[in-house]
Scaffold this motif. Structure first.
Motif, mmCIF file in Angstrom:
data_model
loop_
_atom_site.group_PDB
_atom_site.id
_atom_site.type_symbol
_atom_site.label_atom_id
_atom_site.label_comp_id
_atom_site.label_asym_id
_atom_site.label_seq_id
_atom_site.Cartn_x
_atom_site.Cartn_y
_atom_site.Cartn_z
ATOM 1 N N TRP A 276 0.834 -1.213 0.000
ATOM 2 C CA TRP A 276 0.000 0.000 0.000
ATOM 3 C C TRP A 276 0.860 1.251 0.000
ATOM 4 O O TRP A 276 0.605 2.210 -0.735
ATOM 5 C CB TRP A 276 -0.909 -0.034 1.234
ATOM 6 C CG TRP A 276 -1.773 1.178 1.413
ATOM 7 C CD1 TRP A 276 -2.761 1.605 0.584
ATOM 8 C CD2 TRP A 276 -1.724 2.127 2.488
ATOM 9 N NE1 TRP A 276 -3.346 2.748 1.080
ATOM 10 C CE2 TRP A 276 -2.732 3.084 2.244
ATOM 11 C CE3 TRP A 276 -0.946 2.235 3.638
ATOM 12 C CZ2 TRP A 276 -2.971 4.157 3.112
ATOM 13 C CZ3 TRP A 276 -1.192 3.301 4.500
ATOM 14 C CH2 TRP A 276 -2.171 4.247 4.231
ATOM 15 N N LEU A 277 1.936 1.243 0.819
ATOM 16 C CA LEU A 277 2.801 2.416 0.872
ATOM 17 C C LEU A 277 3.501 2.661 -0.460
ATOM 18 O O LEU A 277 3.647 3.804 -0.901
ATOM 19 C CB LEU A 277 3.835 2.234 1.991
ATOM 20 C CG LEU A 277 3.267 2.252 3.424
ATOM 21 C CD1 LEU A 277 4.358 1.915 4.430
ATOM 22 C CD2 LEU A 277 2.639 3.606 3.749
ATOM 23 N N VAL A 278 3.927 1.568 -1.124
ATOM 24 C CA VAL A 278 4.582 1.705 -2.429
ATOM 25 C C VAL A 278 3.607 2.307 -3.446
ATOM 26 O O VAL A 278 3.954 3.210 -4.221
ATOM 27 C CB VAL A 278 5.108 0.340 -2.910
ATOM 28 C CG1 VAL A 278 5.529 0.415 -4.378
ATOM 29 C CG2 VAL A 278 6.275 -0.103 -2.046
ATOM 30 N N ALA B 152 1.794 9.493 -5.871
ATOM 31 C CA ALA B 152 2.309 10.844 -5.621
ATOM 32 C C ALA B 152 3.250 11.278 -6.742
ATOM 33 O O ALA B 152 3.228 12.438 -7.173
ATOM 34 C CB ALA B 152 3.028 10.879 -4.269
ATOM 35 N N ARG B 153 4.047 10.332 -7.248
ATOM 36 C CA ARG B 153 4.951 10.684 -8.357
ATOM 37 C C ARG B 153 4.165 10.992 -9.630
ATOM 38 O O ARG B 153 4.498 11.926 -10.361
ATOM 39 C CB ARG B 153 5.938 9.538 -8.599
ATOM 40 C CG ARG B 153 7.074 9.478 -7.583
ATOM 41 C CD ARG B 153 8.235 8.642 -8.108
ATOM 42 N NE ARG B 153 7.865 7.246 -8.210
ATOM 43 C CZ ARG B 153 8.019 6.357 -7.226
ATOM 44 N NH1 ARG B 153 8.535 6.745 -6.078
ATOM 45 N NH2 ARG B 153 7.677 5.113 -7.389
ATOM 46 N N ARG B 154 3.096 10.196 -9.886
ATOM 47 C CA ARG B 154 2.277 10.458 -11.081
ATOM 48 C C ARG B 154 1.616 11.831 -10.989
ATOM 49 O O ARG B 154 1.533 12.559 -11.969
ATOM 50 C CB ARG B 154 1.215 9.366 -11.236
ATOM 51 C CG ARG B 154 1.763 8.038 -11.723
ATOM 52 C CD ARG B 154 0.636 7.151 -12.236
ATOM 53 N NE ARG B 154 -0.314 6.824 -11.186
ATOM 54 C CZ ARG B 154 -0.208 5.771 -10.378
ATOM 55 N NH1 ARG B 154 0.814 4.950 -10.504
ATOM 56 N NH2 ARG B 154 -1.111 5.539 -9.448
ATOM 57 N N LYS B 155 1.155 12.187 -9.785
ATOM 58 C CA LYS B 155 0.525 13.493 -9.605
ATOM 59 C C LYS B 155 1.517 14.618 -9.863
ATOM 60 O O LYS B 155 1.201 15.616 -10.511
ATOM 61 C CB LYS B 155 -0.030 13.599 -8.181
ATOM 62 C CG LYS B 155 -0.772 14.890 -7.911
ATOM 63 C CD LYS B 155 -1.321 14.910 -6.492
ATOM 64 C CE LYS B 155 -2.048 16.225 -6.200
ATOM 65 N NZ LYS B 155 -2.562 16.266 -4.819
ATOM 66 N N LEU C 21 -3.710 24.471 -0.057
ATOM 67 C CA LEU C 21 -2.677 23.864 0.800
ATOM 68 C C LEU C 21 -1.783 22.972 -0.046
ATOM 69 O O LEU C 21 -2.268 22.197 -0.868
ATOM 70 C CB LEU C 21 -3.369 23.038 1.887
ATOM 71 C CG LEU C 21 -2.486 22.240 2.852
ATOM 72 C CD1 LEU C 21 -1.742 23.166 3.794
ATOM 73 C CD2 LEU C 21 -3.353 21.257 3.651
ATOM 74 N N ARG C 22 -0.456 23.083 0.152
ATOM 75 C CA ARG C 22 0.457 22.190 -0.563
ATOM 76 C C ARG C 22 1.681 21.909 0.307
ATOM 77 O O ARG C 22 1.992 22.669 1.219
ATOM 78 C CB ARG C 22 0.866 22.785 -1.908
ATOM 79 C CG ARG C 22 1.827 23.949 -1.827
ATOM 80 C CD ARG C 22 2.196 24.454 -3.212
ATOM 81 N NE ARG C 22 3.193 25.510 -3.153
ATOM 82 C CZ ARG C 22 3.613 26.212 -4.200
ATOM 83 N NH1 ARG C 22 3.094 25.989 -5.397
ATOM 84 N NH2 ARG C 22 4.540 27.144 -4.065
ATOM 85 N N HIS C 23 2.335 20.808 -0.032
ATOM 86 C CA HIS C 23 3.578 20.399 0.638
ATOM 87 C C HIS C 23 3.403 20.325 2.153
ATOM 88 O O HIS C 23 4.253 20.799 2.912
ATOM 89 C CB HIS C 23 4.734 21.350 0.304
ATOM 90 C CG HIS C 23 4.960 21.503 -1.170
ATOM 91 N ND1 HIS C 23 5.554 22.614 -1.711
ATOM 92 C CD2 HIS C 23 4.659 20.698 -2.208
ATOM 93 C CE1 HIS C 23 5.624 22.481 -3.028
ATOM 94 N NE2 HIS C 23 5.080 21.315 -3.360
ATOM 95 N N ALA C 24 2.307 19.747 2.602
ATOM 96 C CA ALA C 24 2.027 19.676 4.043
ATOM 97 C C ALA C 24 2.710 18.467 4.669
ATOM 98 O O ALA C 24 2.653 17.361 4.134
ATOM 99 C CB ALA C 24 0.525 19.600 4.280
ATOM 100 N N VAL C 25 3.347 18.712 5.797
ATOM 101 C CA VAL C 25 3.997 17.645 6.566
ATOM 102 C C VAL C 25 3.560 17.802 8.024
ATOM 103 O O VAL C 25 3.641 18.902 8.586
ATOM 104 C CB VAL C 25 5.533 17.730 6.464
ATOM 105 C CG1 VAL C 25 6.175 16.644 7.313
ATOM 106 C CG2 VAL C 25 5.984 17.620 5.024
#
Length: 442
Positions: free
Chosen positions: A102-104, A110-113, A331-335
């Motif tokens: 699931w994590l992979v 996320a990379r496709r986005k 909102l972007r790049h939220a950690v």
């Protein structure tokens, strides 16, 4: 990996039934396995089958093999409640293969986005020119439809004024819905929603005439403003277009619209509107002392975009929409991060009214002013109307839709506390409170 409190977990639930079901699963005995590492929680819950549950509390993100259409489901909520209430039961360990898978997949998504986001910059000049021309054509066509819709709305308003407010009070719901539908078809959807809100005013009791007249006047002011767009300052032009229904995308915002800070999610409210679910999330930036509104939408059967729970801290960038009184943001790049702090509270109700007046001077169509008011005590009158009584013994009426007044009173313990919420010019809707540094979301 950040941990969520019980209140933050409950705030993620789609409805009260999910909370009740999740509480029933918040015991280690209900789980065949539970575990965690630095990225996620996992568990296998015993039900009619053995359901595999994955949770990333930082985003947060969820996956469960159960057939529920609710998101997050009771199993994901139950696992988070176990971690919140009995952390010693969720031991660190080697994750199962299904969690790693699931994590992979999430990393690949996320990379496709990110790739799609950069697709425009990868186009050659000719392709970019064609794409820009197509976009300009779409905008011009929408502008033409909006102009037609606004002209029809002005005629409708003039007819209403000529016939009088008493005539409007006698009209059925389709009187308002008909005009709202025509505005929706004209792609002036902000005005369509505004008109549907006006439909309830004639039946709202004493003072309805003044309230309706004020809203109709504000609506007509917007039409006049739209006629003079060319001579208005840019922030006011942006407010008029936003109120009509034009929206902003991330790529439309200039670099100086983005603000990086540590943001506390101070309040959240969800409701339904036109077959859509809407979530309003208010964030307070500690370093810049700014409040921002992030809106999310989803169709009935679709999950909401991931968002942290109230009380969580985020290191993130927020891009504010142009406005005379900027509130709404992307909102972007939220950690997720660990931090502490509370937004400064206004001294009393009078300060709130002064702040609202100052905000209206900058943005005449401002619907909501977010604010924290310090040292207020929830009180109730015999008529079941709730108020926030400030230090000067002045009372701010609470919105009748606020259903957690008794819980707010319990949080106060009979002593004043700081309450954050939304002020609409008439009523205050509490969203969270602090007492002795403890945060509670409603």
């Amino acid at each position: 990996m950040p941990s969520l409190t019980t209140e933050q977990v409950i705030a993620l639930a789609p409805d009260a039934a999910s909370v009740k079901a999740a509480r029933g699963l918040a015991r280690p005995g209900k789980w065949a396995t539970v575990g965690q590492n630095d990225r996620a929680l996992w568990g296998e819950c015993k039900g009619s089958a053995l359901y595999q549950v994955c949770v990333d509390p930082a985003e947060p993100a969820f996956k469960c093999t159960c057939p529920s259409r609710k998101f997050p489901c009771k199993h994901a909520l139950g696992l988070l409640l176990v971690a919140a209430n009995q952390p010693e039961a969720v031991l660190a360990g080697e994750p199962p293969a299904w969690l790693s898978e699931w994590l992979v997949k999430r990393e690949q998504a996320a990379r496709r986005k990110a790739t799609r986001a950069g697709a425009d910059s990868d186009l050659d000049p000719e392709q970019q020119t064609k794409r820009a021309a197509a976009r300009d054509k779409r905008i011009a066509e929408r502008q033409r439809k909006v102009e037609i819709g606004l002209e029809e709305l002005e005629r409708w308003l003039r007819d209403l004024a000529r016939q009088g407010l008493a005539h409007a009070q006698q009209q059925p719901a389709r009187y308002w819905d008909g005009m709202a539908e025509r505005l929706w078809d004209a792609q002036a959807r902000g005005l369509a929603n505004w008109l549907r809100e006006l439909a309830s005013i004639p039946a709202s009791g004493e003072g309805w005439g003044e309230r309706l007249l004020a809203q109709l006047g504000s609506l007509y002011l917007l039409l006049e403003g739209h006629r003079r767009l060319d001579v208005l300052p840019e922030p006011l032009r942006a407010d008029i277009r936003s109120r009509i229904g034009w929206t902003w995308q991330e790529a439309d915002l200039p670099d100086d619209a983005w603000l990086r800070d540590r943001w506390l999610l101070v309040g959240q409210r969800a409701y339904e509107e036109e077959q859509m679910r809407v979530r309003r999330s208010w964030l307070w930036g500690r370093n810049h002392d700014r409040l921002a509104l992030v809106l999310d939408f989803a169709h009935q059967s679709q999950p909401m975009p991931p968002m942290a729970a109230p009380g969580a801290w985020l290191e993130a960038e927020l891009g504010f929409f142009p406005s005379g009184y900027p509130q709404r943001a992307l909102l972007r790049h939220a950690v997720a991060v660990e931090d502490r702090g509370t937004p400064p509270g206004l001294a009393d109700g009078a300060a709130l009214l002064d702040g609202y007046a100052a905000a209206l001077a900058r943005q005449p169509w401002l619907a909501i002013l977010p604010a924290a008011v310090a040292e207020v005590l929830p009180v109730r009158r015999e008529s079941e109307t709730w108020f926030l009584r400030d230090a000067a013994a002045k009372r701010l009426p609470c919105h009748p839709g606020f259903a957690d007044a008794w819980r707010l009173l319990a949080c106060s313990g009979g002593s004043p506390l700081t309450v954050f919420g939304e002020w609409n010019g008439q009523r205050f809707w509490p969203l969270s409170a602090w007492r002795d540094g403890r945060f509670t979301a409603f």
